[in-house]
Write a protein that holds these residues in place. Structure first.
Motif, PDB file in Angstrom:
ATOM      1  N   ALA A  86       0.832  -1.207   0.000  1.00  0.00           N
ATOM      2  CA  ALA A  86       0.000   0.000   0.000  1.00  0.00           C
ATOM      3  C   ALA A  86       0.860   1.248   0.000  1.00  0.00           C
ATOM      4  O   ALA A  86       0.590   2.204  -0.737  1.00  0.00           O
ATOM      5  CB  ALA A  86      -0.946  -0.008   1.200  1.00  0.00           C
ATOM      6  N   ALA A  87       1.919   1.262   0.815  1.00  0.00           N
ATOM      7  CA  ALA A  87       2.820   2.414   0.854  1.00  0.00           C
ATOM      8  C   ALA A  87       3.487   2.617  -0.499  1.00  0.00           C
ATOM      9  O   ALA A  87       3.554   3.741  -1.014  1.00  0.00           O
ATOM     10  CB  ALA A  87       3.862   2.225   1.951  1.00  0.00           C
ATOM     11  N   SER A  88       3.968   1.532  -1.091  1.00  0.00           N
ATOM     12  CA  SER A  88       4.654   1.608  -2.379  1.00  0.00           C
ATOM     13  C   SER A  88       3.732   2.153  -3.469  1.00  0.00           C
ATOM     14  O   SER A  88       4.102   3.075  -4.202  1.00  0.00           O
ATOM     15  CB  SER A  88       5.176   0.226  -2.763  1.00  0.00           C
ATOM     16  OG  SER A  88       5.743   0.247  -4.047  1.00  0.00           O
ATOM     17  N   VAL A  89       2.537   1.589  -3.583  1.00  0.00           N
ATOM     18  CA  VAL A  89       1.593   2.018  -4.620  1.00  0.00           C
ATOM     19  C   VAL A  89       1.140   3.455  -4.379  1.00  0.00           C
ATOM     20  O   VAL A  89       0.940   4.222  -5.316  1.00  0.00           O
ATOM     21  CB  VAL A  89       0.390   1.042  -4.703  1.00  0.00           C
ATOM     22  CG1 VAL A  89      -0.677   1.563  -5.646  1.00  0.00           C
ATOM     23  CG2 VAL A  89       0.867  -0.344  -5.157  1.00  0.00           C
ATOM     24  N   ALA A  90       1.012   3.837  -3.107  1.00  0.00           N
ATOM     25  CA  ALA A  90       0.577   5.196  -2.765  1.00  0.00           C
ATOM     26  C   ALA A  90       1.682   6.222  -2.963  1.00  0.00           C
ATOM     27  O   ALA A  90       1.418   7.430  -3.005  1.00  0.00           O
ATOM     28  CB  ALA A  90       0.090   5.243  -1.317  1.00  0.00           C
ATOM     29  N   GLY A  91       2.930   5.745  -3.054  1.00  0.00           N
ATOM     30  CA  GLY A  91       4.051   6.667  -3.204  1.00  0.00           C
ATOM     31  C   GLY A  91       4.406   7.373  -1.905  1.00  0.00           C
ATOM     32  O   GLY A  91       4.873   8.519  -1.922  1.00  0.00           O
ATOM     33  N   VAL A  92       4.171   6.685  -0.790  1.00  0.00           N
ATOM     34  CA  VAL A  92       4.541   7.227   0.519  1.00  0.00           C
ATOM     35  C   VAL A  92       5.494   6.239   1.191  1.00  0.00           C
ATOM     36  O   VAL A  92       5.534   5.062   0.833  1.00  0.00           O
ATOM     37  CB  VAL A  92       3.308   7.495   1.425  1.00  0.00           C
ATOM     38  CG1 VAL A  92       2.351   8.477   0.764  1.00  0.00           C
ATOM     39  CG2 VAL A  92       2.576   6.216   1.771  1.00  0.00           C
ATOM     40  N   SER A  93       6.234   6.733   2.145  1.00  0.00           N
ATOM     41  CA  SER A  93       7.124   5.825   2.864  1.00  0.00           C
ATOM     42  C   SER A  93       6.300   4.897   3.748  1.00  0.00           C
ATOM     43  O   SER A  93       5.170   5.213   4.115  1.00  0.00           O
ATOM     44  CB  SER A  93       8.103   6.618   3.731  1.00  0.00           C
ATOM     45  OG  SER A  93       7.417   7.247   4.800  1.00  0.00           O
ATOM     46  N   LYS A  94       6.889   3.760   4.081  1.00  0.00           N
ATOM     47  CA  LYS A  94       6.181   2.848   4.976  1.00  0.00           C
ATOM     48  C   LYS A  94       5.955   3.525   6.330  1.00  0.00           C
ATOM     49  O   LYS A  94       4.905   3.367   6.938  1.00  0.00           O
ATOM     50  CB  LYS A  94       6.933   1.529   5.140  1.00  0.00           C
ATOM     51  CG  LYS A  94       6.099   0.510   5.904  1.00  0.00           C
ATOM     52  CD  LYS A  94       6.672  -0.879   5.852  1.00  0.00           C
ATOM     53  CE  LYS A  94       5.792  -1.830   6.660  1.00  0.00           C
ATOM     54  NZ  LYS A  94       6.383  -3.132   6.816  1.00  0.00           N
ATOM     55  N   GLY A  95       6.912   4.317   6.773  1.00  0.00           N
ATOM     56  CA  GLY A  95       6.751   5.067   8.014  1.00  0.00           C
ATOM     57  C   GLY A  95       5.591   6.053   7.930  1.00  0.00           C
ATOM     58  O   GLY A  95       4.861   6.244   8.897  1.00  0.00           O
ATOM     59  N   GLY A  96       5.441   6.675   6.762  1.00  0.00           N
ATOM     60  CA  GLY A  96       4.319   7.596   6.550  1.00  0.00           C
ATOM     61  C   GLY A  96       2.983   6.875   6.638  1.00  0.00           C
ATOM     62  O   GLY A  96       2.022   7.384   7.211  1.00  0.00           O
ATOM     63  N   LEU A  97       2.941   5.683   6.076  1.00  0.00           N
ATOM     64  CA  LEU A  97       1.719   4.881   6.168  1.00  0.00           C
ATOM     65  C   LEU A  97       1.485   4.456   7.619  1.00  0.00           C
ATOM     66  O   LEU A  97       0.362   4.547   8.127  1.00  0.00           O
ATOM     67  CB  LEU A  97       1.799   3.661   5.260  1.00  0.00           C
ATOM     68  CG  LEU A  97       0.533   2.809   5.238  1.00  0.00           C
ATOM     69  CD1 LEU A  97       0.218   2.358   3.826  1.00  0.00           C
ATOM     70  CD2 LEU A  97       0.648   1.614   6.147  1.00  0.00           C
ATOM     71  N   LEU A  98       2.551   4.013   8.290  1.00  0.00           N
ATOM     72  CA  LEU A  98       2.421   3.547   9.677  1.00  0.00           C
ATOM     73  C   LEU A  98       2.005   4.667  10.625  1.00  0.00           C
ATOM     74  O   LEU A  98       1.400   4.409  11.667  1.00  0.00           O
ATOM     75  CB  LEU A  98       3.725   2.901  10.152  1.00  0.00           C
ATOM     76  CG  LEU A  98       4.065   1.559   9.496  1.00  0.00           C
ATOM     77  CD1 LEU A  98       5.472   1.111   9.878  1.00  0.00           C
ATOM     78  CD2 LEU A  98       3.034   0.499   9.868  1.00  0.00           C
ATOM     79  N   TYR A  99       2.292   5.901  10.267  1.00  0.00           N
ATOM     80  CA  TYR A  99       1.847   7.034  11.069  1.00  0.00           C
ATOM     81  C   TYR A  99       0.322   7.062  11.144  1.00  0.00           C
ATOM     82  O   TYR A  99      -0.261   7.404  12.175  1.00  0.00           O
ATOM     83  CB  TYR A  99       2.379   8.347  10.471  1.00  0.00           C
ATOM     84  CG  TYR A  99       1.850   9.577  11.152  1.00  0.00           C
ATOM     85  CD1 TYR A  99       2.399  10.004  12.358  1.00  0.00           C
ATOM     86  CD2 TYR A  99       0.802  10.309  10.611  1.00  0.00           C
ATOM     87  CE1 TYR A  99       1.922  11.139  12.998  1.00  0.00           C
ATOM     88  CE2 TYR A  99       0.313  11.440  11.239  1.00  0.00           C
ATOM     89  CZ  TYR A  99       0.873  11.845  12.433  1.00  0.00           C
ATOM     90  OH  TYR A  99       0.390  12.963  13.067  1.00  0.00           O
ATOM     91  N   HIS A 100      -0.320   6.696  10.046  1.00  0.00           N
ATOM     92  CA  HIS A 100      -1.788   6.717   9.971  1.00  0.00           C
ATOM     93  C   HIS A 100      -2.415   5.373  10.347  1.00  0.00           C
ATOM     94  O   HIS A 100      -3.497   5.343  10.947  1.00  0.00           O
ATOM     95  CB  HIS A 100      -2.241   7.107   8.561  1.00  0.00           C
ATOM     96  CG  HIS A 100      -1.852   8.490   8.183  1.00  0.00           C
ATOM     97  ND1 HIS A 100      -2.461   9.610   8.706  1.00  0.00           N
ATOM     98  CD2 HIS A 100      -0.888   8.942   7.339  1.00  0.00           C
ATOM     99  CE1 HIS A 100      -1.912  10.693   8.195  1.00  0.00           C
ATOM    100  NE2 HIS A 100      -0.947  10.312   7.363  1.00  0.00           N
ATOM    101  N   PHE A 101      -1.766   4.278   9.974  1.00  0.00           N
ATOM    102  CA  PHE A 101      -2.329   2.940  10.174  1.00  0.00           C
ATOM    103  C   PHE A 101      -1.221   1.990  10.630  1.00  0.00           C
ATOM    104  O   PHE A 101      -0.345   1.645   9.845  1.00  0.00           O
ATOM    105  CB  PHE A 101      -2.948   2.412   8.871  1.00  0.00           C
ATOM    106  CG  PHE A 101      -3.925   3.364   8.257  1.00  0.00           C
ATOM    107  CD1 PHE A 101      -5.199   3.514   8.795  1.00  0.00           C
ATOM    108  CD2 PHE A 101      -3.575   4.125   7.157  1.00  0.00           C
ATOM    109  CE1 PHE A 101      -6.099   4.413   8.240  1.00  0.00           C
ATOM    110  CE2 PHE A 101      -4.468   5.024   6.593  1.00  0.00           C
ATOM    111  CZ  PHE A 101      -5.736   5.168   7.134  1.00  0.00           C
ATOM    112  N   SER A 102      -1.292   1.548  11.863  1.00  0.00           N
ATOM    113  CA  SER A 102      -0.215   0.701  12.384  1.00  0.00           C
ATOM    114  C   SER A 102      -0.398  -0.771  12.039  1.00  0.00           C
ATOM    115  O   SER A 102       0.543  -1.552  12.163  1.00  0.00           O
ATOM    116  CB  SER A 102      -0.070   0.872  13.900  1.00  0.00           C
ATOM    117  OG  SER A 102      -1.253   0.493  14.560  1.00  0.00           O
TER     118      SER A 102
END
Length: 187
Positions: free
Chosen positions: A37-53
């Motif tokens: 999801a992070a890769s396809v969204a073009g965000v870092s995994k940390g950025g994704l984890l900030y919103h959804f752990s």
């Protein structure tokens, strides 16, 4: 109104939801990972984890977003109609289009089978839709039949159990829509 929903969630979450929706539609719930999801969204995994752990949190957020977007689209269509039974008609049409097109709400709801923790999220939206149907100036019996028929059609098509032939499906939807136009029934 979709613009308000999108702006309320923020750009990063919107990108994550769009990416997750795409992954779900292409690979199903088992193909959705936080890293993907992070890769396809073009965000870092940390950025994704900030919103959804967790994946469950991501699915719950996506389900809430999709259900809210769906409800707003139904409400907007009903307001444009303005007649008794308008919300029911819009609900029938939007639900049948979701199932037919394999849209994201259908994909997310389908994940309930593998992620039962999502059931309360969906249940709260389904209860709200039931309330809106019951406020639609139609007999309660009619709205109950419509709700269960629409949900049954959706479930049948999403799961590929025994989908109706196109002509049968059109006739079925037309029958449900006709029920919303009948007047003179008591609640």
């Amino acid at each position: 109104m979709k613009e308000n929903i999108d702006s309320d969630i923020g750009e990063t979450k919107r990108k994550i939801f769009e990416a997750s929706r795409k992954i779900l539609q292409e690979k199903g719930v088992l193909g959705l990972t936080l890293a993907e999801a992070a890769s396809v969204a073009g965000v870092s995994k940390g950025g994704l984890l900030y919103h959804f752990s967790t994946k469950s949190e991501l699915l719950a957020g996506l389900l809430h977003f999709e259900a809210t977007t769906f409800e707003q689209a139904v409400t907007d269509a009903a307001q444009a109609d303005g007649q008794p039974g308008a919300w029911s008609r819009a609900y029938i049409i939007a639900s049948s289009e979701q199932a037919l097109q394999g849209r994201s709400l259908s994909a997310v709801i389908g994940s309930l089978l593998l992620e039962p923790a999502l059931l309360p999220v969906y249940a709260s939206h389904a209860a709200r839709w039931g309330e809106l149907l019951n406020r639609d100036q139609l007999p309660e019996r009619t709205t109950r039949i419509i709700r269960f028929a629409v949900e049954g059609l959706w479930f049948d098509e999403v799961c590929g159990l025994q989908p109706l032939e196109p002509k049968q499906r059109t006739e079925f939807i037309d029958e449900l829509l006709e029920m919303t136009r009948s007047t003179g029934h008591s609640r």
